[in-house]
Design a protein around this motif. Structure first.
Motif, short mmCIF file in Angstrom:
data_model
loop_
_atom_site.label_atom_id
_atom_site.label_comp_id
_atom_site.label_asym_id
_atom_site.label_seq_id
_atom_site.Cartn_x
_atom_site.Cartn_y
_atom_site.Cartn_z
N VAL A 1 0.86 5.06 0.68
CA VAL A 1 -0.02 5.96 1.43
C VAL A 1 0.16 7.39 0.91
O VAL A 1 1.13 8.08 1.26
N VAL B 1 0.86 -1.18 0.00
CA VAL B 1 0.00 0.00 0.00
C VAL B 1 0.89 1.23 0.00
O VAL B 1 1.75 1.38 0.87
N PHE C 1 -2.10 4.52 7.05
CA PHE C 1 -2.31 3.07 6.94
C PHE C 1 -1.25 2.36 7.77
O PHE C 1 -0.05 2.61 7.60
N ASN D 1 -8.35 9.51 3.41
CA ASN D 1 -7.38 8.45 3.13
C ASN D 1 -7.35 8.23 1.62
O ASN D 1 -8.41 8.05 1.00
N TRP E 1 -5.13 5.71 -0.88
CA TRP E 1 -4.13 4.65 -0.89
C TRP E 1 -4.03 4.04 -2.29
O TRP E 1 -5.02 3.67 -2.90
#
Length: 294
Positions: free
Chosen positions: A165, A163, A170, A184, A186
């Motif tokens: 970020v 992932v 995260f 958020n 991602w």
């Protein structure tokens, strides 16, 4: 035990339209669509993947204004060059992100990068519009270039993938983007035969765009390529399973419970504010892009 976020709907757009002459996009949702509330997000355009031959032409979008929100451009393949009336600008390539806060108003332009145009190739990007709370809509514009090296990678358990970020947090890792409300964002790359649980805030608008591959949810529903899965705001966990590698973009944010009144490149809270935005633009109050040095 955390409650799953149930699937609300899957959105697919088969219609491609051109933004300028450089961006063939599919609009996955827009702020005029009253069928579902995506606040704080206003619009998501998915451009490409499209093959461009080498050219000496400047392909893209000529100068145009924005007020009242932010544009977030994520490049997967190709290059984008940006300049705006606040003095912001630069070139972003694969893995880079441009986060432009229009706020009180900017005039900007976006074109394919000179090197990309010269050589040609595959162009693929996403542009997301993020609304600003009323108290921040008339703040000063700003520009954030988030390079690939600034965006931290988090390895998922059991070799499931990674992932990146971009914004928010995260697994304790924070993204470099500065936001006005909790968001958020991602960039998720999953490996073959992976299973991953993603924990997200209760009450937030959450969606996943599938850019490549096939992904199954815990209920067996599949998200195919170029589809957007929108989840219910209740619950905290989304479970994803793959049979082949996949590339996804997850967006989640706290809803802004304020009126959304938009017209073209302006999104405010009332029609009077929209009329003022058009007046300010035509009167030159949003500034001008400085001539390029030769």
């Amino acid at each position: 035990m955390s409650k799953p976020k149930g699937l609300a709907l899957i959105r697919k757009s088969d219609e491609t339209h051109w933004v300028g002459d450089g961006f063939p996009v599919r609009t996955m949702f827009g702020y005029h669509d009253s069928r579902f509330d995506m606040s704080p997000f206003l619009l998501l355009d998915y451009a490409g993947p499209a093959e461009f031959p080498p050219t000496k032409e400047r392909l893209g979008v000529e100068e145009h204004p924005h007020r009242g929100f932010e544009t977030v451009t994520i490049v997967y393949s190709g290059e984008v060059e940006h300049r705006d009336s606040s003095g912001g600008g630069g070139k972003i390539g694969p893995g880079d992100v441009q986060w432009m806060t229009a706020a009180s108003g900017v005039v900007h332009e976006e074109f394919h990068g000179v090197d990309f145009a010269k050589n040609g190739g595959v162009f693929q990007m996403v542009q997301l519009w993020v609304n600003l709370p009323k108290k921040d809509k008339m703040t000063s514009p700003r520009y954030q270039t988030l390079t690939k090296s600034q965006i931290k990678n988090v390895d998922l358990k059991n070799g499931a993938g990674v992932v990146r970020v971009i914004a928010g947090e995260f697994a304790g890792v924070k993204g470099p983007a500065h936001t006005f409300s909790p968001v958020n964002l991602w960039d998720i790359r999953l490996n073959k035969n992976a299973t991953v649980d993603l924990k997200l805030p209760e009450g937030h608008t959450t969606a996943i765009l599938n850019l490549n591959g096939k992904v199954a949810l815990s209920d067996g529903e599949k998200i195919n390529e170029a589809e957007l899965a929108v989840f219910n705001r209740t619950g905290e966990v989304i479970t994803l399973k793959t049979e082949e590698p996949a590339m996804l973009l997850l967006l989640a944010g706290e809803p802004i419970n304020e009126p959304v009144v938009g017209s073209g490149p302006f999104v405010m809270n009332s029609m009077e504010e929209i009329e003022r935005a058009y007046s300010d633009y035509h009167q030159g109050r949003m500034g001008k892009i400085a001539p390029q040095s030769t």
